[in-house]
Design an enzyme around this catalytic site. Structure first.
Site, PDB file in Angstrom:
ATOM      1  N   ASP A 114      40.862  36.136  50.577  1.00 32.96           N
ATOM      2  CA  ASP A 114      40.638  36.762  49.280  1.00 32.96           C
ATOM      3  C   ASP A 114      41.998  37.186  48.709  1.00 32.96           C
ATOM      4  O   ASP A 114      42.996  37.264  49.447  1.00 32.96           O
ATOM      5  CB  ASP A 114      39.730  37.982  49.498  1.00 32.96           C
ATOM      6  CG  ASP A 114      39.512  38.792  48.244  1.00 32.96           C
ATOM      7  OD1 ASP A 114      39.240  38.196  47.192  1.00 32.96           O
ATOM      8  OD2 ASP A 114      39.637  40.035  48.318  1.00 32.96           O
TER       9      ASP A 114
ATOM     10  N   ASP B 288      42.481  39.845  45.578  1.00 31.10           N
ATOM     11  CA  ASP B 288      42.560  41.223  45.097  1.00 31.10           C
ATOM     12  C   ASP B 288      42.293  42.218  46.220  1.00 31.10           C
ATOM     13  O   ASP B 288      41.288  42.117  46.941  1.00 31.10           O
ATOM     14  CB  ASP B 288      41.557  41.455  43.968  1.00 31.10           C
ATOM     15  CG  ASP B 288      41.933  40.702  42.699  1.00 31.10           C
ATOM     16  OD1 ASP B 288      42.915  39.939  42.728  1.00 31.10           O
ATOM     17  OD2 ASP B 288      41.242  40.878  41.682  1.00 31.10           O
TER      18      ASP B 288
END
Length: 294
Positions: A85, A87
């Site tokens: 991922d 963020d």
């Protein structure tokens, strides 16, 4: 076989280890060996002939938290595929929240983001609501936001570079946007980017997405596809921090939740709760002398 590697506060470590071993024995789990790794001096490794990983994780949390830990039912080695991922994992911000701040909408967008990360709101609906709030914003604001506010998480570049040096393919997969993810991936050295694309017309955001949505199912499928392309039996690592990352964390050989929300922590094989992203290298057993600083 069950292996646990952990990095904890060294203060009273031996006393806490004795208490943890007693707790494990009380739960029916026998520790065959407990020793610091020779090549990663701050990593404590526990070896058990068998046992429930969930019980082992619970006992480790009870006695060592905050702790960086990885629990595995087989030998721990460097992965061939790394999917992460972006963020709050590879970077320290939530891009859409920072972008919304340019439009004085951060409070509204952040509230939606938090509900989605906690799994309280459907991701697609939440994404649509947040993007809709940004309609009319100048595309140039994205470049300013990226330059002024978006920073890699500590250890991110070293993690990616070190894994790459060991033959690992890395993919940045995010429910965020190509406008941010492409520059971040280039800076950190990822091989591929999978992200959402913001609609743009006449130099401004349209308030809609262009193309399909990268959601939790897409994240999981990206990991599975990358593994399949290398033969289907290679080891994989996934990192993330929110509910949207759970399917890929569960699908990976080792899923590690990074300073994560409770649901992501519960789904993962390991967590990093006290260190930066280089803690993952230590948990994988890669000596600091082999790290590629970036």
């Amino acid at each position: 076989m069950l292996i646990a590697r952990l990095i904890a506060d060294p203060h009273n470590l031996e006393t806490r280890l004795d208490a943890a071993i007693a707790a494990l024995e009380g739960a029916g789990l026998r520790v065959a060996e407990a020793a610091m790794l020779d090549f990663c001096g701050d990593v404590l490794e526990l070896s058990l002939p068998e046992g429930d990983p969930r019980v082992l994780r619970r006992v480790i949390d009870d006695h060592f938290a905050p702790v960086d830990v990885l629990v595995s039912p087989h030998e721990i080695t460097a992965p061939r595929v790394f999917v992460s991922d972006m963020d709050s994992t590879m970077i320290g911000q939530e891009c859409i929240d920072e972008l919304a701040d340019f439009a004085s909408l951060k409070d509204q967008v952040s509230a939606i983001t938090e509900r989605a990360m906690l799994g309280e709101l459907d991701f697609a609906s939440a994404l649509g609501e947040r993007v809709g709030l940004l309609g009319g914003m100048a595309e140039s604001a994205i470049e300013s936001c990226l330059a002024e506010r978006i920073r890699p998480m500590d250890g991110a570049g070293t993690l990616v570079a070190t894994l790459k040096a060991r033959g690992c393919r890395s993919v940045l997969v995010t429910g965020g946007f190509h406008h941010f993810a492409d520059p971040v991936a280039g800076q950190l050295g990822f091989d591929r980017v999978v992200a959402n694309r913001l609609g743009v017309a006449d130099g401004a955001l349209t308030g809609a997405l262009a193309g399909g949505i990268v959601d939790s199912a897409v994240k999981r499928q990206v990991l599975l596809d990358e593994v399949a392309q290398l033969g289907g039996d290679v080891t994989s690592l996934a990192t993330g921090d929110g509910a949207n990352d759970i399917p890929m964390i569960e699908a990976a050989t080792w899923g590690i939740a990074y300073h994560a929300k409770p649901k992501a922590r519960a789904a993962a094989d390991g967590t990093v709760d006290r260190g930066d992203l280089t803690a993952i290298l230590s948990l994988l057993g890669i000596p600091r002398s082999d790290w590629i600083a970036k």
